[in-house]
Design a protein around this motif. Structure first.
Motif, PDB file in Angstrom:
ATOM      1  N   ARG A 110       0.962  -1.061   0.015  1.00 15.64           N
ATOM      2  CA  ARG A 110      -0.017  -0.102  -0.253  1.00 15.64           C
ATOM      3  C   ARG A 110       0.997   1.129  -0.138  1.00 15.64           C
ATOM      4  N   THR A 111       0.371   2.198  -0.685  1.00 14.27           N
ATOM      5  CA  THR A 111       0.966   3.654  -0.758  1.00 14.27           C
ATOM      6  C   THR A 111      -0.048   4.430   0.014  1.00 14.27           C
ATOM      7  N   PRO A 112       0.623   5.644   1.063  1.00 13.69           N
ATOM      8  CA  PRO A 112      -0.433   6.499   1.552  1.00 13.69           C
ATOM      9  C   PRO A 112      -1.383   7.177   0.589  1.00 13.69           C
ATOM     10  N   LEU A 113      -2.338   7.319   1.088  1.00 16.84           N
ATOM     11  CA  LEU A 113      -3.362   8.242   0.000  1.00 16.84           C
ATOM     12  C   LEU A 113      -3.289   9.601   0.259  1.00 16.84           C
ATOM     13  N   ARG A 127      -3.208  13.578   0.995  1.00 12.27           N
ATOM     14  CA  ARG A 127      -3.763  14.389   1.918  1.00 12.27           C
ATOM     15  C   ARG A 127      -5.233  15.122   1.521  1.00 12.27           C
ATOM     16  N   HIS A 184      -7.859  12.145   2.667  1.00 12.60           N
ATOM     17  CA  HIS A 184      -7.859  12.189   4.085  1.00 12.60           C
ATOM     18  C   HIS A 184      -8.828  13.508   4.514  1.00 12.60           C
ATOM     19  N   GLU A 206      -5.792   2.755  -7.044  1.00 17.85           N
ATOM     20  CA  GLU A 206      -5.985   2.978  -5.717  1.00 17.85           C
ATOM     21  C   GLU A 206      -7.462   3.661  -5.342  1.00 17.85           C
ATOM     22  N   SER A 254       2.711   7.891  -6.599  1.00 16.56           N
ATOM     23  CA  SER A 254       4.027   8.520  -5.789  1.00 16.56           C
ATOM     24  C   SER A 254       4.421   9.554  -6.425  1.00 16.56           C
ATOM     25  N   ARG A 268       1.780  12.741  -5.687  1.00 21.69           N
ATOM     26  CA  ARG A 268       2.045  13.139  -4.253  1.00 21.69           C
ATOM     27  C   ARG A 268       3.171  14.100  -4.252  1.00 21.69           C
TER      28      ARG A 268
END
Length: 428
Positions: free
Chosen positions: A13-16, A18, A21, A139, A413, A416
């Motif tokens: 997984r890669t962070p979603l 900002r 969120h 994603e 990636s 972001r």
């Protein structure tokens, strides 16, 4: 040990981003306050002495007003920008609900209820389109599943707050709901990147994006409307069913909480390699089949544990479906057309909001409890078949590699990284 096994079976997984969120958190807060609407008919009946038919008609008018609200949300996002549309929708909802709380006549309540409907769905298309734009296609399932889970959590808390404030004064429900809307509007106004519309692109969008001429959108819209009708029918029919089975209608609150907790608990399972590797149509068909099992169980349930089990099955199916549908619609949209496509698809929920009360009550009155639940179970089973045989070929262009696709993760990636390096305007 179990945790290690889960990690081995789940794709990396890669962070979603900002933005995702932020939108999810704001939506959960907003949903936490969205406990006033189920009490609109009660307020009309008790405070103003209106008949049940009149109260129902005003609620239906609210539901009808949400349909043009969705379409307006898509168009406004294109014309004035997504952040402005989101803030406008939340602010409009807050002011309309304050108007309902302060209204001194039935006519005033009716006017503000319709205004609330016209503002109610402005938020959805731009917020869903923002999520689609800032995450890689692989994603999107995770991002929209997170949004669905946030709504479920907010809905659970909303029921508890409503139980407390509703015993005091129904008008305070609308005041509290209005305050959460206005708070979210302020947070998103300050936190989201500013709108930077491009005039040349705007003209192109208005002339070239025609969602209703796309067979792929129709392929999602028709079964999506059927699914929304079933989902709303569950909300409307469950309290009445419990009463006919000898339980308290208020026990439906326990079942709705069970459904919300199931959706939240199912999020890690949705990331398991085998589920994540399913293409969109197979995942949607699986979700419809699981929901059909839950609905069929409602038809034969005679005790509370059976109703809880049926609700768990329904929640699992809902988690599968809601995590995929918006990603599919975003995938079939052309460049710069995500807002319009999501707005068009969202009309399905407006139609269901109007039709579900009539369908649910008529089935219960004329067919009885068993058939009232068997009918939507059969419909969900049919939706699974239609998804595989009819819809799948039409949405084939959206079928990407599963979430293990390395290229999608690399693109996310890079997205972001560029977002951190300098502020970006919202792409329209």
């Amino acid at each position: 040990m179990l945790r290690n096994a889960s990690r081995r079976n789940s794709p990396p997984r890669t962070p979603l981003p900002r933005t995702v969120h932020l939108l999810v958190t704001a939506r959960a807060i907003n949903r936490l306050g969205a406990f006033s609407l189920p009490f609109l008919t009660v307020l009309i009946s008790t405070e103003y002495g209106a008949s049940t038919a009149t109260a129902g008609a005003l609620s239906a008018a609210f539901g009808l007003a949400t349909i043009p609200s969705r379409l307006a949300g898509g168009r406004l996002a294109t014309r004035i920008g997504r952040r402005r549309t989101i803030v406008l929708g939340l602010t409009g909802c807050g002011l309309a609900q304050l108007g309902i709380a302060a209204a001194g006549s039935l006519l005033a309540v009716a006017v503000f209820a319709i205004l609330l409907g016209l503002a109610f769905e402005l938020y959805e298309p731009p917020s869903q389109a923002l999520i689609a734009d800032v995450v890689a296609p692989a994603e999107r399932v995770r991002a929209y599943s997170l949004l669905n889970a946030a709504l479920a959590i907010g809905g659970t808390g909303a029921g508890l707050i409503a139980a407390g404030l509703g015993r005091w004064d129904l008008r305070w429900l609308f005041v509290a709901d209005a305050l959460t809307c206005l708070a979210c509007a302020l947070i998103l106004r300050l936190a989201l990147p500013p709108d930077r519309p491009h005039p040349k692109c705007r003209a192109q969008q208005e002339t070239s994006v025609r969602p209703w001429r796309d067979p792929a959108l129709w392929a999602m819209f028709v079964p999506g409307t059927a699914f929304a009708l079933v989902a709303m029918q569950v909300v409307m029919a469950l309290p009445l069913t419990l009463e006919r089975r000898g339980f308290e209608p208020a026990d439906a609150g326990l079942l709705f909480t069970t459904s919300a907790l199931t959706i939240v608990a199912a999020q890690p399972a949705l990331r398991l390699r085998r589920l994540a590797a399913l293409d969109n149509s197979r995942a949607l068909a699986l979700g419809y089949v699981v929901m059909a099992c839950g609905l069929a169980w409602y038809a034969v349930a005679r005790d509370l544990p059976s109703f809880v089990l049926a609700t768990v099955l329904w929640g699992l199916g809902d988690a599968l479906v809601m995590g995929r549908v918006f990603g599919v619609v975003a995938g079939i949209a052309p460049a710069h057309g995500t807002d319009r496509y999501l707005a068009a698809y969202g009309i399905s929920w407006g139609i269901a909001t109007v039709a579900a009360p009539l369908v649910a009550t008529q089935l219960l009155v004329h067919a009885g409890v068993t058939l009232a639940w068997a009918a939507p179970a059969i419909l969900c089973a049919a939706l699974a078949t239609v998804q595989l045989l009819v819809v799948r070929p039409l949405i084939a262009r959206t079928e990407k590699e599963p979430e293990t696709d390395e290229r999608s993760r690399e693109e996310a990636s890079r997205d972001r990284s560029s977002h951190r390096q300098k502020p970006r305007g919202i792409r329209n």
